[in-house]
Enzyme design. Structure first.
Site: not given
Length: 725
Positions: A34, A598
């Site tokens: 991002t 994760r």
């Protein structure tokens, strides 16, 4: 060097500065994707390579688009608010608002949401004089959406149809499209399809859009479908400054139309494309990353990418915990949570991931019993799911004939012809007499306003409740009777109900939970079970210390936690048996990769030896993904009710995988005369009080066994009490 590039690694800088021509940013999990995308947009503006409104940036959610807008605005770049940053659907809607008249729509066309679509299809089905129970509106809409995403017309479906149902679905699809056009409406799929049709067919619009957007950027490209990929190619054809960012190893939405081939084939569709790989991970330890790499490398359809980190080696190996059942697995997790808290972790640092929602039931129960606060992400708590609440409402009526809330919830669920008019007549008489609604049904002969037909329908409903009340002294037995006699089992099994299989799994898990409650709380009865369910469903109050997160692996994408538990790591559960049968092993493996990545610091993979579905019991094999882990990076442990954790085998033994139920057990073996010597997992045994059963765990030093008795549930006892068959 511009200040924008400070703090970026070499590959991130390359992704930012490669502005000419097509670019594939292959961004691994936790690689700073991002930040790289946002910096690239800022760099284009800072270098004055384009004006803000010449940049089209596509994200997959409105939330992601909003967050990216905020971050770019925070960089103080003038005009950044004019960037076209939105979802595919929003970008296409904006284009169509300007040019829809060229396709025969007005510029004020209506966009139908999911509820509007179902309402329209319901009306079409009624108009076509079809049975809405056979042709369920939500199911038909889902099939139409899939057809549109595959670029198939009603004629295509008609030609492919091999049954009456297929031909009628094609007919409904055609009628649905006609109604949309007649009412000047589009659904969400139409927004993209019509935008593509407009750009292909109208040269003026095509030239305008291709000249307008000098730079195109698409995030999460691995999740695009065929029409979305076509939109990108149509808009970007002239300037070819198309940058897509994604990770084929995290493509996990094939079941809803996403095509991993879009990212795999990008360099074929854009021959001049450059590839920049973001492989440095800023999230996880090298141990976790090496395990993730070892699993995902077994997929054939992927690009060459390998995650690494400068975080250094961790002392904590990935742990594989093998236990006797999902219940014991949940006990291990609850115990481990307490230990992690003592080591300084907070509840909010921990996440429990599972393949399917029904698996949360045993975890939730264990957490409630241990006083561990939790929240379910992406779904309701187990006892708040509609089908579970329905079955609990049936039980509540057995418990109390004055429970009007329960009565109104299930008197016509599933449909049995007891509509609002009949219920209102019943309510008026109940209020007159001061009775509960079900209490009134128990005295139907006294209700003068009901017709004979209505009374007969209420009587059939009453028979369901009373039959279940008298069928058994156990909660489990009553639930099973209600499930069958109420018509709920047939209703969910009809394949006409949305998410029917998942809802069936939840009911079976409720029955399993009831059996566990019967065994663990003798004497608590129905009142105790309903209280237990009510308390469990109200545990999502936020505490100051936070909550443990529970979610499916699909819901976990994009999230990260210091400690992660992956549960149900057995064949047919994860990987899903249905997905494997449909040839989707690679997507299941990608889902495993998503789960592993994760975790930031510690990861626990949990398998078990026996699982229950309703009252059937299955011997389980460890997930194939466990066997793909590097042995030197993994610590294998066993967990049982006797001694907690103990050292396990380097590789969990693959068990028989044999499914067995009560009938199969009772057909096998005769009572022998040899006592517990040599007992082992899988042995058939006999107990004088509980009958025949199967050993799921045995500890020879203590001569203690865990046994599944089909007639009496799970028992823990001395092996000397058992006779081998």
């Amino acid at each position: 060097m511009t200040q924008l590039l400070e703090g970026l690694n070499t590959q991130q800088q390359k992704a930012v500065q490669t502005t000419d021509g097509p670019l594939l940013i292959l961004a691994g999990a936790g690689s700073g994707k991002t930040r790289t995308i946002i910096t690239r947009i800022a760099y284009i503006l800072e270098q004055r390579l384009a004006y803000p409104d010449q940049i089209l940036a596509i994200t997959f959610t409105n939330k992601a688009a909003g967050e990216m807008k905020e971050r770019i605005a925070g960089m103080g770049i003038a005009g950044s608010e004019r960037i076209w940053m939105s979802t595919f659907h929003a970008a296409c809607a904006r284009i169509l608002r300007q040019f829809a008249d060229r396709l025969g729509y007005t510029k004020r066309f209506k966009i139908l949401d999911a509820a509007d679509q179902k309402q329209l299809m319901k009306a079409i089905i009624k108009n076509q004089e079809l049975n809405p129970k056979e042709y369920v509106p939500a199911k038909i809409i889902s099939k139409i959406s899939r057809a549109k995403n595959d670029k198939k017309s009603p004629d295509d479906l008609r030609q492919e149809a091999k049954s009456k149902e297929g031909r009628i679905t094609a007919q409904l699809y055609a009628r649905y499209n006609e109604e949309l056009r007649r009412s000047d409406s589009m659904d969400f799929d139409d927004l993209i399809l019509n935008a593509n049709r407009l750009i292909r067919s109208d040269e003026e619009v095509r030239n305008y859009l291709q000249n307008k957007f000098k730079y195109i950027l698409v995030d999460e490209f691995q999740d695009t479908n065929r029409p979305q990929n076509e939109f990108v190619k149509l808009i970007g054809a002239k300037n070819a400054n198309v940058c897509v960012c994604g990770d084929e190893d995290q493509s996990i939405y094939g079941w809803r139309g996403a095509q991993v081939e879009n990212i795999l084939n990008f360099t074929y569709e854009w021959p001049d494309a450059q590839i920049v790989r973001l492989e440095q991970n800023y999230r996880s330890t090298s141990t976790i990353l090496n395990c993730a790499n070892a699993v995902i490398k077994n997929n054939k359809n992927r690009l060459n990418k390998k995650l690494w980190t400068e975080n250094g080696e961790s002392d904590a190996k990935l742990q594989v915990i093998d236990s006797e059942s999902p219940i014991t697995e949940a006990s291990f997790i609850a115990d481990k949570v307490s230990e992690l808290l003592s080591r300084g972790y907070r509840y909010g640092d921990l996440a429990v991931l599972y393949r399917a929602n029904y698996q949360s039931r045993s975890i939730e129960n264990a957490f409630v019993n241990a006083g561990i606060p939790y929240k379910t992400i992406g779904s309701l708590n187990f006892y708040q799911r509609a089908e579970v609440k329905d079955m609990l409402s049936y039980l509540a009526l057995i418990e109390s004939n004055k429970d009007d809330v329960a009565f109104e919830r299930i008197v016509n669920q599933p449909k049995r012809g007891l509509g609002p008019a009949a219920i209102e007549k019943l309510r008026e008489f109940a209020e007159f007499k001061g009775w509960g609604l079900y209490e009134t049904v128990q005295n139907l002969e006294d209700v003068p306003t009901l017709t004979n037909a209505q009374k007969n329908k209420f009587k059939r409903f009453r028979n369901i409740i009373e039959t279940a009340r008298d069928s058994s002294d156990t909660i489990t037995g009553r639930l099973e009777t209600l499930f069958e006699q109420s018509g709920y089992a047939d209703y969910l099994s009809s394949e006409k109900v949305e998410n029917g299989q998942s809802r069936l799994d939840n009911i079976r898990e409720l029955i399993t939970g009831a059996e566990q409650f019967d065994l663990e709380h003798p004497g608590a009865g129905l009142t105790g079970f309903l209280e237990h369910a009510a308390l469990t469903s109200s545990t999502d109050e936020t505490s100051e210390e936070g909550q443990v997160s529970l979610m499916t692996l699909h819901s976990a994408k994009g999230l990260e936690y210091p400690v992660v538990f992956m549960t149900g790591m057995v064949e047919d559960v994860f990987p899903s048996g249905l997905s494997i049968s449909e040839g989707n092993e690679e997507e299941e493996r990608r889902l495993c990769y998503v789960g592993i990545t994760r975790a930031m610091e510690e990861l626990y993979l949990c398998s078990y030896q026996t699982r229950f579905a309703g009252r059937d019991y299955y011997s389980c094999e460890p997930s194939r993904f466990i066997n793909e882990l590097p042995e030197e990076l993994v610590e294998f442990k066993n967990y049982d009710r006797f001694g907690g954790l103990s050292d396990g085998e380097k590789r969990p033994t693959f068990r028989s995988g044999l499914g067995f139920n009560k009938e199969m057990l009772l057909e096998n073996g005769q009572v022998g005369d040899k006592r517990s010597a040599g007992l082992k997992t899988g042995d058939l045994v006999f107990h004088k009080n509980f009958g025949k059963g199967v050993v799921t765990q045995y500890r020879s030093k203590k001569d203690m066994a865990v046994v599944v008795f089909p007639e009496n549930g799970v028992k823990t006892m001395k092996g000397s009490y058992l006779t081998k068959l």
